[in-house]
Every structure is written in structure tokens, then in C-alpha cells.
Design an enzyme around this catalytic site. Structure first.
Site, PDB file in Angstrom:
ATOM      1  N   SER A  27      37.610 -32.541 -18.237  1.00  0.00           N
ATOM      2  CA  SER A  27      37.652 -33.849 -17.589  1.00  0.00           C
ATOM      3  C   SER A  27      36.711 -34.837 -18.309  1.00  0.00           C
ATOM      4  O   SER A  27      36.914 -35.133 -19.481  1.00  0.00           O
ATOM      5  CB  SER A  27      37.301 -33.693 -16.112  1.00  0.00           C
ATOM      6  OG  SER A  27      37.498 -34.881 -15.409  1.00  0.00           O
ATOM      7  N   ASP A  79      27.729 -56.070 -21.390  1.00  0.00           N
ATOM      8  CA  ASP A  79      27.313 -55.908 -22.793  1.00  0.00           C
ATOM      9  C   ASP A  79      27.029 -54.446 -23.115  1.00  0.00           C
ATOM     10  O   ASP A  79      25.991 -54.100 -23.662  1.00  0.00           O
ATOM     11  CB  ASP A  79      26.073 -56.758 -23.084  1.00  0.00           C
ATOM     12  CG  ASP A  79      24.875 -56.373 -22.222  1.00  0.00           C
ATOM     13  OD1 ASP A  79      25.069 -55.665 -21.205  1.00  0.00           O
ATOM     14  OD2 ASP A  79      23.748 -56.765 -22.561  1.00  0.00           O
ATOM     15  N   HIS A  83      44.337 -30.730 -12.240  1.00  0.00           N
ATOM     16  CA  HIS A  83      43.191 -31.113 -13.061  1.00  0.00           C
ATOM     17  C   HIS A  83      42.206 -29.975 -13.280  1.00  0.00           C
ATOM     18  O   HIS A  83      41.443 -29.979 -14.237  1.00  0.00           O
ATOM     19  CB  HIS A  83      42.490 -32.303 -12.406  1.00  0.00           C
ATOM     20  CG  HIS A  83      41.466 -32.973 -13.259  1.00  0.00           C
ATOM     21  ND1 HIS A  83      41.788 -33.725 -14.363  1.00  0.00           N
ATOM     22  CD2 HIS A  83      40.108 -33.000 -13.173  1.00  0.00           C
ATOM     23  CE1 HIS A  83      40.691 -34.207 -14.913  1.00  0.00           C
ATOM     24  NE2 HIS A  83      39.654 -33.777 -14.211  1.00  0.00           N
TER      25      HIS A  83
END
Length: 425
Positions: free
Chosen positions: A144, A346, A399
Site C-alpha cells: 500500500s 510548497d 487490498h
């Protein structure tokens, strides 16, 4: 530094603790401790075995605490020394929790948490490889979010890697939290439809339960109010096997809101054991200019079917919302810092697309076609852009397919077919 050596049945164990910079751009500044656990077959302890670094999912997930050699671990111990890294901020690696965050201002907290992302974790791993494990290339197994870490590793320090295995975790190379959640909500809606197809009587169960919670006076054992939206968040388990069944049995005994039900809801939704999972969930997509800006919340507002008063009540998935940092006790100390992280525009870039396109390290990735958490379409786009990568697409697993030994075995076979991993000259 080795702090302990002992034996778990089938495994010789060494615990390592290393001190590393909090900020790798300022190696002379503040330091933290990073912990890693080395496992080896006792019969092969004296052999020069290659190392396999396991990169745990998350963010904010500590390494597994093994109790036996089943699954991928048993397969790996046949040929590797396995390194289980507690990623910084988790487990025994300078754990970040509410007690720590409550001592910091929002600005201090945001600045601190910004040092717990993929770039810093990869720098920690490289330090361990060179300072503790002899400097030889090692392989990685990324589950994952561990796959996100893998591509950051390949972008920043491919010279440390011999082969990379990824399970359910190839990230988009153009990180965009808004796009991630645009793709996520339809998949989560489909998982809800499947749950109610299997257990149609729970349409009424959840409606009755939601109506009761809407009154606002149901308390969890820790004193938090159990709201409808907190109940909905339990759908995060729908992406695992047997998540539908766990939800069924939880709802099966929800009438009258008995203590057993409330304790289970608390355990599944408190984030007490992994608060960084919630705090950094969207920040893992911050790369270059642009704020994540609570992308999951913004996208939810475009899906009225997920409203708290909609019926059937739909459960949500791996989404974190601003209200969680108000309503959930373990997350409240993170609130100010997380708000600043959501507004930050940023971020340092996480991936070097040119270097990845020219990658020579063999990469084998299991892409789960029906994955609720990591979009298979985005994963396949990434596989096509990373050199020397093979993707194995399957709908046999959810998953958590890594729990089946056959998944890791298949990936190692793919690398062997590519000619094997890179060895030191």
C-alpha cells in the site's frame, strides 16, 4: 545499535535503534530515534543473506509484530534477512501522538509533521542500509503506502536497491489529492452496494441506527459523541477481506446500542494506535506547488448519496475529514497542525519522473483491480511510466492480499523472469 537479541519460534530477532536527523537537510540539528527489527531463519543466521526491507502501509503504520512465519514472511525468510522498519513517528521510532502534539503550537506541529513523509522515511532507510546492514543493495517489499515509499526510494536512492516488490500501492506520478478522491468515491459506492447486496436487511439496520445517532446523545466509552458521520467512517474496512463480514457482525448486535457495540466502534474509529494515518492521509499527495485543501471533504460534497441523512446510509472509505480532528479524542491535538498542512502549497517533490522512466531496478507490482484504496487505473498508468516494471493485475484479492503467501511468491517469480535483482559489483 543492537538493543536486544532473542528468538521467536522460527525467527532469530535483533532489535536495532539508530539516531537520525529530524530534518535530513540539517544533519547537525535535532535528532530522533528510528527502530528496525531484523528477522532471520535461525538455521541461517550465520549466512551472508541478502536483506529485504518491508515498507509498511499507512501513512503512520508501524511494522508488523510477527508471531509466526506464515504468509509472505515465511516465504521471505527462506532466502532473506527481513528488516521490519517502524517508520518515523510510529511504533518505537519516536512515536507521534496527541500527548506530543499538545505540547506544540499549530505552526510548530505542522513544521514537525512535515518531516514524517516519504522523503524522510527513505533517508532513514538508506541510513540503516549503509550504517547497520553493510551497505549492500537490498530489496524492498512495499504494501500500500509502502509502494509510494518505493517510488520515492527509486527516485532518490536507486543505488541502494536490488529489486522492488509492491502490493496494492503504485502511486500516481502526478500526485493530485483531488483526482484521487474523484476516483475513490465511485469505488466506495460500489463497495457499499455489494455490502447491501449480501446483507440487504442491514439497509434497515443502518437507517434505524443513524436515526438514533442523529439525536446526538450517544456516547462512546471515551466520552466522544458517536455521530452518524463517525459511524459512516467504519466503511474504511470494506477494502479488506473479510471487511463486509466484520461490518455485518458489528451491525448484527447494534440494536439498543449495547456496550459491546460501542466498544467495537471506538476501537475501529479512534485512531489511538495510528494517529498519523489520519493526520498525514492527504499530505502524502503533497508534491510541488498546490495545496491538498481537504480534498476528500470537497469531493464528498459533490456526492449527496454519502450525506448523513441519505438512505440507504453509505459508509465512507479511506477519507479523512476536518470534523474528525474535532470529534475524535486522539486526533484533537493535531487539529491546528493538520489545518496548516492542508493549506500548504510548497511541498518538496516526491518523485523524479525522468529517473523513474530510466529505472533499471526490477519492479514487480501486484495491482488489485477492485482495490478500494489505490485506484488500479492510476497504478497501471504509473507502471507504464516506470522503467523495468511488470504489473500483475488480479481481482482475486482485496487490498490486503499480501496476507496470502502466493502474492509475494508471484512477484518474486516475476523478478526472476526479468533476470533477477541487481547485485553489487
Amino acid at each position: 545499535m543492537i538493543t536486544a537479541t532473542y528468538t521467536i519460534p522460527g525467527m532469530r530477532v535483533r532489535d536495532h535503534v539508530e539516531r537520525v536527523p529530524l530534518d535530513w537537510s540539517d544533519p547537525g540539528g535535532r535528532t530522533i530515534e528510528v527502530f528496525a527489527r531484523e528477522l532471520v531463519d535461525p538455521a541461517r543466521d550465520r549466512e551472508e543473506l541478502p536483506c529485504l526491507l518491508f515498507l509498511q502501509g499507512g501513512p503512520g503504520g508501524k511494522a508488523p509484530r510477527p508471531v509466526g512465519t506464515s504468509g509472505w514472511l515465511g516465504h521471505a525468510l527462506r532466502t532473506y534477512r527481513v528488516i521490519l522498519l517502524d517508520q518515523r513517528g510510529t511504533g518505537r521510532s519516536c512515536r507521534v501522538d496527541g500527548r506530543l502534539m499538545s505540547t506544540l503550537t499549530a505552526e510548530q506541529g505542522a513544521a514537525y509533521l512535515a518531516h514524517f513523509r516519504a522523503d524522510s522515511i527513505v533517508a532513514d532507510a538508506e541510513h540503516l542500509r549503509t550504517a547497520v546492514f553493510g551497505g549492500r543493495r537490498w530489496s524492498t517489499l512495499g504494501q500500500s503506502y509502502g509502494g509510494f515509499l518505493t517510488l520515492t526510494y527509486l527516485s532518490r536512492a536507486p543505488q541502494g536497491l536490488s529489486a522492488c516488490y509492491v502490493t496494492g500501492g503504485l502511486p500516481s506520478l502526478d500526485p493530485d489529492a483531488a483526482e484521487v478522491y474523484r476516483r475513490t468515491y465511485p469505488r466506495v459506492a460500489a463497495k457499499n452496494a455489494e455490502f447491501y447486496r449480501r446483507y440487504p436487511h442491514h439497509v434497515e439496520t443502518t437507517a434505524r441506527l443513524a436515526d438514533r445517532l442523529a439525536a446526538g446523545d450517544v456516547l462512546l466509552p471515551d466520552g466522544d459523541v458517536l455521530t452518524v458521520r463517525r459511524l459512516q467512517s467504519l466503511g474504511i474496512d470494506f477494502g479488506m477481506k473479510p471487511g463486509y463480514e466484520r461490518m455485518h457482525w458489528l451491525l448484527d448486535e447494534s440494536d439498543g446500542l449495547p456496550e459491546t457495540f460501542l466498544h467495537q466502534v471506538l476501537a475501529r474509529s479512534s485512531y489511538a494506535d495510528n494517529p498519523l494515518f489520519a493526520a498525514l492521509q492527504e499530505s502524502i499527495y503533497g508534491s510541488g506547488p498546490g495545496a491538498t485543501a481537504w480534498a476528500a471533504q470537497r469531493e464528498r460534497e459533490r456526492h449527496p448519496a454519502f450525506a448523513e441523512d441519505a438512505r440507504p446510509l453509505l459508509f465512507t472509505g479511506e477519507m479523512m475529514y476536518p470534523w474528525m480532528f474535532e470529534e475524535i479524542r486522539a486526533l484533537r491535538p493535531f487539529r491546528g497542525a493538520v489545518e496548516l498542512l492542508a493549506a500548504r502549497d510548497d511541498w518538496p517533490p516526491l518523485y523524479d519522473t525522468d529517473r523513474l522512466a530510466a529505472n533499471e531496478v526490477p519492479v514487480a507490482a501486484a495491482v488489485y483491480f477492485d482495490d478500494m484504496y489505490v485506484d488500479s487505473g492510476l497504478q497501471l498508468q504509473t507502471a507504464a511510466r516506470v522503467g523495468n516494471t511488470q504489473a500483475w493485475v488480479t481481482n482475486e484479492y482485496e487490498h490486503d492480499g499480501i496476507g496470502d503467501e502466493r502474492v509475494f511468491a508471484r512477484l518474486t517469480e516475476l523478478v526472476r523472469q526479468m533476470g533477477g535483482g541487481i547485485t553489487d559489483e
